[in-house]
Motif scaffolding. Structure first.
Motif, short mmCIF file in Angstrom:
data_model
loop_
_atom_site.label_atom_id
_atom_site.label_comp_id
_atom_site.label_asym_id
_atom_site.label_seq_id
_atom_site.Cartn_x
_atom_site.Cartn_y
_atom_site.Cartn_z
N ARG A 31 17.59 5.40 14.97
CA ARG A 31 17.16 6.30 14.12
C ARG A 31 17.60 6.48 12.87
O ARG A 31 19.09 6.38 12.76
CB ARG A 31 16.59 7.71 14.55
N GLU A 32 17.20 6.22 11.75
CA GLU A 32 18.16 6.43 10.43
C GLU A 32 17.24 7.45 9.42
O GLU A 32 16.24 7.68 9.42
CB GLU A 32 18.01 4.96 9.66
N LEU A 33 18.30 7.97 8.37
CA LEU A 33 17.76 8.93 7.62
C LEU A 33 17.06 8.12 6.43
O LEU A 33 17.57 7.01 5.90
CB LEU A 33 18.91 9.56 6.86
N VAL A 34 16.07 8.61 6.10
CA VAL A 34 15.05 8.04 5.07
C VAL A 34 15.25 8.64 3.74
O VAL A 34 15.34 8.36 2.65
CB VAL A 34 13.74 8.01 5.38
N ALA A 35 15.02 10.25 3.88
CA ALA A 35 15.19 11.13 2.58
C ALA A 35 15.43 12.45 3.01
O ALA A 35 15.09 13.04 4.27
CB ALA A 35 13.71 10.97 1.68
N LEU B 138 6.48 13.24 2.18
CA LEU B 138 7.08 12.11 1.95
C LEU B 138 5.82 11.00 1.37
O LEU B 138 5.05 10.66 2.27
CB LEU B 138 7.84 11.41 3.14
N GLN B 139 6.14 10.88 0.05
CA GLN B 139 5.10 9.71 -0.55
C GLN B 139 5.70 8.41 -0.45
O GLN B 139 6.85 8.07 -0.96
CB GLN B 139 4.69 10.38 -2.08
N MET B 140 5.08 7.63 -0.04
CA MET B 140 5.73 6.18 0.51
C MET B 140 4.71 5.08 -0.40
O MET B 140 3.56 5.09 -0.24
CB MET B 140 5.69 5.77 1.75
N ASN B 141 5.34 4.43 -1.38
CA ASN B 141 4.50 3.46 -2.17
C ASN B 141 5.37 2.11 -2.02
O ASN B 141 6.20 2.00 -1.40
CB ASN B 141 4.72 3.90 -3.76
N SER B 142 4.51 1.06 -2.45
CA SER B 142 5.13 -0.15 -2.27
C SER B 142 5.61 -0.70 -1.03
O SER B 142 6.69 -1.05 -0.72
CB SER B 142 6.11 -0.43 -3.16
N GLY C 136 13.39 4.31 -5.18
CA GLY C 136 12.33 3.74 -6.24
C GLY C 136 10.87 3.55 -5.57
O GLY C 136 10.12 3.46 -6.37
N ARG C 137 10.88 3.71 -4.35
CA ARG C 137 9.37 3.58 -3.43
C ARG C 137 9.04 4.82 -2.95
O ARG C 137 7.58 5.23 -2.77
CB ARG C 137 9.67 2.47 -2.87
N PHE C 138 9.90 5.64 -2.17
CA PHE C 138 9.54 6.77 -1.53
C PHE C 138 10.02 8.17 -2.38
O PHE C 138 11.17 7.93 -3.15
CB PHE C 138 10.24 6.88 -0.19
N GLY D 64 0.72 -1.21 -0.05
CA GLY D 64 -0.09 -0.08 -0.09
C GLY D 64 0.77 1.23 0.03
O GLY D 64 2.08 1.16 -0.10
N SER D 65 0.10 2.30 0.07
CA SER D 65 0.80 3.65 0.02
C SER D 65 0.36 4.67 1.08
O SER D 65 -0.83 4.65 1.84
CB SER D 65 0.51 4.40 -1.20
N LEU D 66 1.17 5.46 1.50
CA LEU D 66 0.86 6.61 2.44
C LEU D 66 1.61 7.91 2.11
O LEU D 66 2.66 7.65 1.72
CB LEU D 66 1.42 6.22 4.09
#
Length: 119
Positions: A44-48, A80-84, A65-67, A15-17
């Protein structure tokens, strides 16, 4: 100076959020913004991250490729668009910025928003 996240929740794998962070109290368009996450029992880790004008972005290998990170300097928001989504994406997601004023550095974190990926 305040960062307020929203948009977390429970979603099934695949899904997506879309997370959003509203900034206030500082000149938003002058500073890079980041999203971090912390899974239970992990650091805690860096995502984007995204630069001040939105031209340059950087992602953790695990989300490439997903976010997608984006910002709207007119509205003082970063998203932050999060897919898959995968179960390993579960955690508390934080909005973050560092301001450098002269020789001083100021780190600001939001309160975090919970993302749970589970069937």
């Amino acid at each position: 100076v305040q960062l307020v996240e929203s948009g977390g929740g429970l979603v099934q794998p695949g899904g997506s959020l879309r997370l959003s962070c509203a900034a206030s109290g500082f000149p938003f368009s002058k500073y890079a913004m980041s999203w971090y996450r912390q899974a239970p029992g992990k650091e805690r880790e860096l995502v984007a991250e995204i630069d001040s004008i939105g031209w340059s972005t950087n992602y953790a290998d695990s989300v490439k490729g997903r976010f997608t990170i984006s910002r709207d300097n007119a509205k003082n928001t970063v998203a932050l668009q999060m897919n898959s989504l995968k179960s390993e994406d579960t955690g508390v997601y934080y909005c973050y910025t560092r301001r450098v004023l002269g020789s001083s550095r100021y780190d600001t974190w939001g309160q975090g928003t919970q993302v749970t990926v589970s069937s």
